[in-house]
Design a protein around this motif. Structure first.
Motif, PDB file in Angstrom:
ATOM      1  N   PHE A  86       6.840 -42.723  61.314  1.00  0.00           N
ATOM      2  CA  PHE A  86       5.704 -42.615  62.230  1.00  0.00           C
ATOM      3  C   PHE A  86       5.805 -41.308  63.001  1.00  0.00           C
ATOM      4  CE2 PHE A  86       5.160 -46.858  61.009  1.00  0.00           C
ATOM      5  CZ  PHE A  86       3.939 -47.332  61.471  1.00  0.00           C
ATOM      6  N   CYS A  87       4.766 -40.478  62.925  1.00  0.00           N
ATOM      7  CA  CYS A  87       4.778 -39.150  63.529  1.00  0.00           C
ATOM      8  C   CYS A  87       3.950 -39.137  64.814  1.00  0.00           C
ATOM      9  CB  CYS A  87       4.221 -38.110  62.558  1.00  0.00           C
ATOM     10  SG  CYS A  87       5.079 -38.054  60.972  1.00  0.00           S
ATOM     11  N   PRO A  88       4.466 -38.576  65.897  1.00  0.00           N
ATOM     12  CA  PRO A  88       3.701 -38.502  67.150  1.00  0.00           C
ATOM     13  C   PRO A  88       2.779 -37.295  67.191  1.00  0.00           C
ATOM     14  CG  PRO A  88       5.886 -37.642  67.500  1.00  0.00           C
ATOM     15  CD  PRO A  88       5.836 -38.068  66.047  1.00  0.00           C
ATOM     16  N   GLU A  89       2.109 -36.989  66.089  1.00  0.00           N
ATOM     17  CA  GLU A  89       1.205 -35.848  66.019  1.00  0.00           C
ATOM     18  C   GLU A  89       0.103 -36.140  65.023  1.00  0.00           C
ATOM     19  OE1 GLU A  89       4.289 -33.609  62.945  1.00  0.00           O
ATOM     20  OE2 GLU A  89       3.926 -32.804  64.947  1.00  0.00           O
ATOM     21  N   ASP A  90      -0.987 -35.406  65.138  1.00  0.00           N
ATOM     22  CA  ASP A  90      -2.120 -35.574  64.227  1.00  0.00           C
ATOM     23  C   ASP A  90      -1.891 -34.756  62.961  1.00  0.00           C
ATOM     24  OD1 ASP A  90      -3.617 -37.327  65.784  1.00  0.00           O
ATOM     25  OD2 ASP A  90      -4.436 -35.696  66.985  1.00  0.00           O
ATOM     26  N   PRO A  91      -2.509 -35.146  61.849  1.00  0.00           N
ATOM     27  CA  PRO A  91      -2.327 -34.392  60.600  1.00  0.00           C
ATOM     28  C   PRO A  91      -2.942 -33.006  60.694  1.00  0.00           C
ATOM     29  CG  PRO A  91      -4.033 -36.043  60.328  1.00  0.00           C
ATOM     30  CD  PRO A  91      -3.409 -36.299  61.668  1.00  0.00           C
ATOM     31  N   SER A  92      -2.286 -32.050  60.066  1.00  0.00           N
ATOM     32  CA  SER A  92      -2.797 -30.684  60.039  1.00  0.00           C
ATOM     33  C   SER A  92      -3.817 -30.536  58.911  1.00  0.00           C
ATOM     34  CB  SER A  92      -1.642 -29.703  59.835  1.00  0.00           C
ATOM     35  OG  SER A  92      -1.000 -29.950  58.590  1.00  0.00           O
ATOM     36  N   ASP A  93      -4.475 -29.392  58.886  1.00  0.00           N
ATOM     37  CA  ASP A  93      -5.443 -29.123  57.816  1.00  0.00           C
ATOM     38  C   ASP A  93      -4.751 -29.064  56.459  1.00  0.00           C
ATOM     39  OD1 ASP A  93      -7.431 -28.987  59.704  1.00  0.00           O
ATOM     40  OD2 ASP A  93      -7.308 -26.804  59.914  1.00  0.00           O
ATOM     41  N   GLU A  94      -3.512 -28.565  56.439  1.00  0.00           N
ATOM     42  CA  GLU A  94      -2.768 -28.485  55.177  1.00  0.00           C
ATOM     43  C   GLU A  94      -2.481 -29.877  54.636  1.00  0.00           C
ATOM     44  OE1 GLU A  94       1.215 -26.254  53.403  1.00  0.00           O
ATOM     45  OE2 GLU A  94       0.851 -26.353  55.564  1.00  0.00           O
ATOM     46  N   VAL A  95      -2.175 -30.825  55.533  1.00  0.00           N
ATOM     47  CA  VAL A  95      -1.929 -32.194  55.103  1.00  0.00           C
ATOM     48  C   VAL A  95      -3.211 -32.821  54.579  1.00  0.00           C
ATOM     49  CG1 VAL A  95      -1.301 -34.496  55.926  1.00  0.00           C
ATOM     50  CG2 VAL A  95       0.042 -32.525  56.637  1.00  0.00           C
ATOM     51  N   SER A  96      -4.323 -32.594  55.257  1.00  0.00           N
ATOM     52  CA  SER A  96      -5.597 -33.182  54.854  1.00  0.00           C
ATOM     53  C   SER A  96      -6.043 -32.675  53.483  1.00  0.00           C
ATOM     54  CB  SER A  96      -6.666 -32.874  55.903  1.00  0.00           C
ATOM     55  OG  SER A  96      -6.299 -33.394  57.168  1.00  0.00           O
ATOM     56  N   ARG A  97      -5.735 -31.411  53.177  1.00  0.00           N
ATOM     57  CA  ARG A  97      -6.124 -30.860  51.871  1.00  0.00           C
ATOM     58  C   ARG A  97      -5.232 -31.389  50.757  1.00  0.00           C
ATOM     59  NH1 ARG A  97      -6.569 -26.014  54.948  1.00  0.00           N
ATOM     60  NH2 ARG A  97      -4.481 -25.438  54.232  1.00  0.00           N
ATOM     61  N   GLY A  98      -3.986 -31.726  51.079  1.00  0.00           N
ATOM     62  CA  GLY A  98      -3.063 -32.225  50.068  1.00  0.00           C
ATOM     63  C   GLY A  98      -2.180 -31.117  49.526  1.00  0.00           C
ATOM     64  N   GLU A  99      -1.007 -31.499  49.080  1.00  0.00           N
ATOM     65  CA  GLU A  99      -0.058 -30.543  48.519  1.00  0.00           C
ATOM     66  C   GLU A  99      -0.332 -30.342  47.036  1.00  0.00           C
ATOM     67  OE1 GLU A  99       4.788 -30.147  47.797  1.00  0.00           O
ATOM     68  OE2 GLU A  99       3.921 -31.935  48.731  1.00  0.00           O
ATOM     69  N   LEU A 100      -0.247 -29.107  46.593  1.00  0.00           N
ATOM     70  CA  LEU A 100      -0.491 -28.770  45.196  1.00  0.00           C
ATOM     71  C   LEU A 100       0.823 -28.564  44.467  1.00  0.00           C
ATOM     72  CD1 LEU A 100      -3.488 -26.264  45.507  1.00  0.00           C
ATOM     73  CD2 LEU A 100      -3.544 -28.722  45.060  1.00  0.00           C
ATOM     74  N   GLY A 101       0.911 -29.100  43.265  1.00  0.00           N
ATOM     75  CA  GLY A 101       2.095 -28.950  42.433  1.00  0.00           C
ATOM     76  C   GLY A 101       1.786 -28.179  41.169  1.00  0.00           C
ATOM     77  N   SER A 102       2.747 -28.121  40.272  1.00  0.00           N
ATOM     78  CA  SER A 102       2.573 -27.376  39.026  1.00  0.00           C
ATOM     79  C   SER A 102       1.648 -28.142  38.072  1.00  0.00           C
ATOM     80  CB  SER A 102       3.928 -27.171  38.356  1.00  0.00           C
ATOM     81  OG  SER A 102       3.762 -26.626  37.065  1.00  0.00           O
ATOM     82  N   PRO A 103       0.649 -27.469  37.497  1.00  0.00           N
ATOM     83  CA  PRO A 103      -0.243 -28.129  36.530  1.00  0.00           C
ATOM     84  C   PRO A 103       0.308 -28.104  35.112  1.00  0.00           C
ATOM     85  CG  PRO A 103      -1.039 -25.935  36.961  1.00  0.00           C
ATOM     86  CD  PRO A 103       0.191 -26.105  37.813  1.00  0.00           C
ATOM     87  N   GLY A 104       1.559 -27.669  34.929  1.00  0.00           N
ATOM     88  CA  GLY A 104       2.114 -27.524  33.590  1.00  0.00           C
ATOM     89  C   GLY A 104       2.181 -28.818  32.815  1.00  0.00           C
ATOM     90  N   SER A 105       2.294 -29.978  33.520  1.00  0.00           N
ATOM     91  CA  SER A 105       2.366 -31.250  32.814  1.00  0.00           C
ATOM     92  C   SER A 105       1.006 -31.714  32.290  1.00  0.00           C
ATOM     93  CB  SER A 105       2.945 -32.326  33.739  1.00  0.00           C
ATOM     94  OG  SER A 105       2.163 -32.441  34.914  1.00  0.00           O
ATOM     95  N   TYR A 106      -0.078 -31.067  32.723  1.00  0.00           N
ATOM     96  CA  TYR A 106      -1.419 -31.467  32.306  1.00  0.00           C
ATOM     97  C   TYR A 106      -2.082 -30.423  31.401  1.00  0.00           C
ATOM     98  CZ  TYR A 106      -0.945 -34.891  36.035  1.00  0.00           C
ATOM     99  OH  TYR A 106      -0.496 -35.915  36.838  1.00  0.00           O
ATOM    100  N   VAL A 107      -1.674 -29.178  31.539  1.00  0.00           N
ATOM    101  CA  VAL A 107      -2.279 -28.109  30.751  1.00  0.00           C
ATOM    102  C   VAL A 107      -1.161 -27.352  30.036  1.00  0.00           C
ATOM    103  CG1 VAL A 107      -3.654 -26.004  30.797  1.00  0.00           C
ATOM    104  CG2 VAL A 107      -4.189 -27.884  32.348  1.00  0.00           C
ATOM    105  N   SER A 108      -1.291 -27.194  28.740  1.00  0.00           N
ATOM    106  CA  SER A 108      -0.294 -26.468  27.970  1.00  0.00           C
ATOM    107  C   SER A 108      -0.538 -24.972  28.090  1.00  0.00           C
ATOM    108  CB  SER A 108      -0.347 -26.890  26.492  1.00  0.00           C
ATOM    109  OG  SER A 108       0.541 -26.116  25.736  1.00  0.00           O
ATOM    110  N   TYR A 109       0.518 -24.247  28.389  1.00  0.00           N
ATOM    111  CA  TYR A 109       0.397 -22.797  28.511  1.00  0.00           C
ATOM    112  C   TYR A 109       0.584 -22.094  27.164  1.00  0.00           C
ATOM    113  CZ  TYR A 109       0.399 -23.207  33.570  1.00  0.00           C
ATOM    114  OH  TYR A 109       0.058 -23.509  34.862  1.00  0.00           O
ATOM    115  N   ALA A 110       0.724 -22.900  26.089  1.00  0.00           N
ATOM    116  CA  ALA A 110       0.868 -22.286  24.764  1.00  0.00           C
ATOM    117  C   ALA A 110      -0.415 -21.582  24.332  1.00  0.00           C
ATOM    118  CB  ALA A 110       1.263 -23.349  23.743  1.00  0.00           C
ATOM    119  N   ASN A 111      -1.543 -22.119  24.781  1.00  0.00           N
ATOM    120  CA  ASN A 111      -2.835 -21.536  24.418  1.00  0.00           C
ATOM    121  C   ASN A 111      -3.259 -20.608  25.550  1.00  0.00           C
ATOM    122  OD1 ASN A 111      -5.438 -20.914  23.640  1.00  0.00           O
ATOM    123  ND2 ASN A 111      -5.955 -23.002  23.048  1.00  0.00           N
TER     124      ASN A 111
END
Length: 394
Positions: free
Chosen positions: A340-365
Motif C-alpha cells: 500500500f503506497c501513501p501516494e497517488d499514481p504518476s502519469d508513467e504508472v497510468s500509461r503502463g510499463e513497456l517491455g520487449s516486443p521480441g516475444s510477439y514479433v520476429s526480428y528475422a523479417n
C-alpha cells in the motif's frame, strides 16, 4: 561499477547470502545493478530492500539517530531511483525510517522518565516531608505495536500511515531532526532496529499465508473463479481454498505454449488444484469474454495499491476487471499491506510499463519490423471504481 558476473542472475537467497560476505557498498551496488536490469522484481524487491537496509544499520558507522536516518534515506533513494516502477521499495524504506524514529522516541521517553524519577528521589532525601511527584511527560508518538485500545498488532504500513507526522515527506519519510532524541546506547538502538527489520521480513514472508487464510470466506462451493495470470499470492489462496471447497478455476493468461510443447501455462498450479479435487480450465486472454458470464468472481493480485485505491497490476488485468464490471461480477484483489503506497499514481504508472516486443514479433523479417511499431505493455493501471474487495493479510 557493475558486478563482474553480469551474465549470471543469482537467486534471491543467494543474493541475500552474498550481502554477508561483501562490503556494504558492494552489496548496495550489486542490488542496484540487478534492479536496473529488472532481474530482481515484484515481491523480491521488498525482501531484498529490507535485507540491504538491515546491512546498512548493522555495518555503517553512525553516532546518533540523525546520522542513521540520513544513511538509510540516502541508500533508500538510490534503490528507488534504480527501479522507479517498483513502489514496494519505497514502502519498505518508509517502514524502516518509521521504525527508527519510533525506537528513538521510545528511548528518549524512557530516559526522560528515568531522569524524572531520579530527581524525585533526590528531592525526598534532604527533607522528611514528601513532595508530590512531578508529572511525567507524555510520549510524542505512540508505540507502533500498541494502539489506544490496548490491542497488540504487528508493525505494518497501515499503522505507520495512521501516525505519520504532518511534516513527513511522502517520498523519503523525512521529518524533523531527532538530534535531541539520542539514545543512551547506540548499540542498543542498533539491536532494536535490526530486530524490527526482522519483524518486517517475517511479515513479508507470512503475508501470502495470512491472505490465504481468508480464502474459505471468499470462495464458496460450486463457484467458478477466474484467476488472471495468478501470482504466488493467488496460487496459495486458491490451493488453500481447495482444501475446504470444491469449485472450478479458470486460469487466464497472455502466455501460450511454445511451439512443439504440450505443457500448458501454470501447469504446477493446475496439478495442485486437480489433486485437491478442483477442476481447472486453461484460457487464453482473447477468449475471456466468452467465459465471463459464467464466472462468479474474478481474483488477481496487485503489485501496488495507491492512495486513491488504484492498482498497479500485470498487463491484461484491466481488461478482465472491465469485463467483470460489465457483467456485474465482483473483483477481488489480493494485496499485502506492505504494497500500500501513501501516494497517488504518476502519469508513467497510468500509461503502463513497456517491455520487449521480441516475444510477439520476429526480428528475422527485417521488412516487417521496419513497417511495424509494436508496444508490449507489461503493467496496467486499474482505477478504483473497478475493484470491489481489497483483501490484505490484516
Amino acid at each position: 561499477m557493475a558486478p563482474s558476473q553480469a551474465s549470471h542472475v543469482p537467486s534471491l537467497d543467494n543474493l541475500i547470502k552474498s550481502f554477508n560476505s561483501q562490503s556494504l557498498e558492494a552489496s548496495i551496488e550489486s542490488l542496484i545493478f540487478l534492479l536496473k536490469r529488472r532481474q530482481v522484481k515484484g515481491d523480491e524487491c521488498a525482501k531484498a530492500t529490507a535485507h540491504i537496509l538491515r546491512q546498512v544499520v548493522a555495518k555503517s558507522k553512525w553516532r546518533d539517530v540523525d546520522e542513521l536516518l540520513s544513511r538509510v534515506q540516502s541508500v533508500g533513494s538510490r534503490l528507488v531511483r534504480s527501479a522507479p516502477l517498483e513502489p514496494v521499495i519505497g514502502n519498505v524504506v518508509r517502514r524502516v525510517l518509521g521504525l527508527i524514529r519510533d525506537e528513538a522516541n521510545e528511548d528518549r521517553n524512557a530516559d526522560d522518565i528515568g531522569s524524572e524519577a531520579a530527581s524525585d528521589i533526590q528531592s525526598l532525601t534532604p527533607s522528611t516531608t514528601p513532595q508530590p511527584p512531578r508529572p511525567r511527560p507524555t510520549p510524542i508518538r505512540p508505540s507502533p505495536s500498541v494502539l489506544s485500545s490496548g490491542l497488540t498488532v504487528s508493525k505494518s504500513m497501515f499503522n505507520l500511515l495512521s501516525v505519520k507526522a504532518p511534516s513527513e515527506s511522502p517520498v523519503t519519510g523525512a521529518s524533523t531532526p531527532l538530534s535531541q532524541a539520542q539514545p543512551a546506547s547506540v548499540h542498543a538502538l542498533r539491536s532494536e532496529v535490526m530486530d524490527g527489520i526482522e519483524e518486517i521480513l517475517d511479515e513479508i514472508n507470512q503475508a501470502d499465508d495470512q491472505i490465504a487464510g481468508f480464502s474459505d470466506i471468499q470462495i464458496h462451493p460450486g463457484d467458478y473463479v477466474l484467476a488472471y495470470q495468478p501470482s504466488r499470492t493467488v496460487e496459495r489462496f486458491l490451493v488453500k481454498a481447495a482444501s475446504k471447497r470444491r469449485f472450478t478455476v479458470i486460469i487466464a493468461s497472455l502466455e501460450s505454449p511454445s511451439p512443439g510443447s504440450s505443457e500448458l501455462s501454470y501447469a504446477a498450479l493446475r496439478k495442485k488444484l486437480n489433486a485437491a479435487g478442483v477442476n481447472t480450465i486453461n484460457l487464453a486472454s482473447n477468449g475471456l469474454m466468452a467465459y465471463i458470464p459464467r464466472v462468479n468472481k474474478v481474483i488477481f493480485s496487485a503489485k501496488a495499491v495507491y492512495q486513491n485505491g488504484g492498482l498497479l497490476v500485470d498487463s491484461g488485468s484491466c481488461v478482465a476487471a472491465q469485463a467483470a464490471r460489465e457483467y456485474l461480477k465482483p473483483v477481488i484483489v489480493l494485496c499485502p499491506v506492505y504494497k500500500f503506497c501513501p501516494e497517488d499514481p504518476s502519469d508513467e504508472v497510468s500509461r503502463g510499463e513497456l517491455g520487449s516486443p521480441g516475444s510477439y514479433v520476429s526480428y528475422a523479417n527485417g521488412s516487417a519490423v521496419d513497417a511495424l511499431d509494436v508496444e508490449n505493455t507489461v503493467t496496467d493501471y486499474i482505477p478504483p471504481d473497478l475493484v470491489d474487495v481489497y483483501l490484505t493479510n490484516l
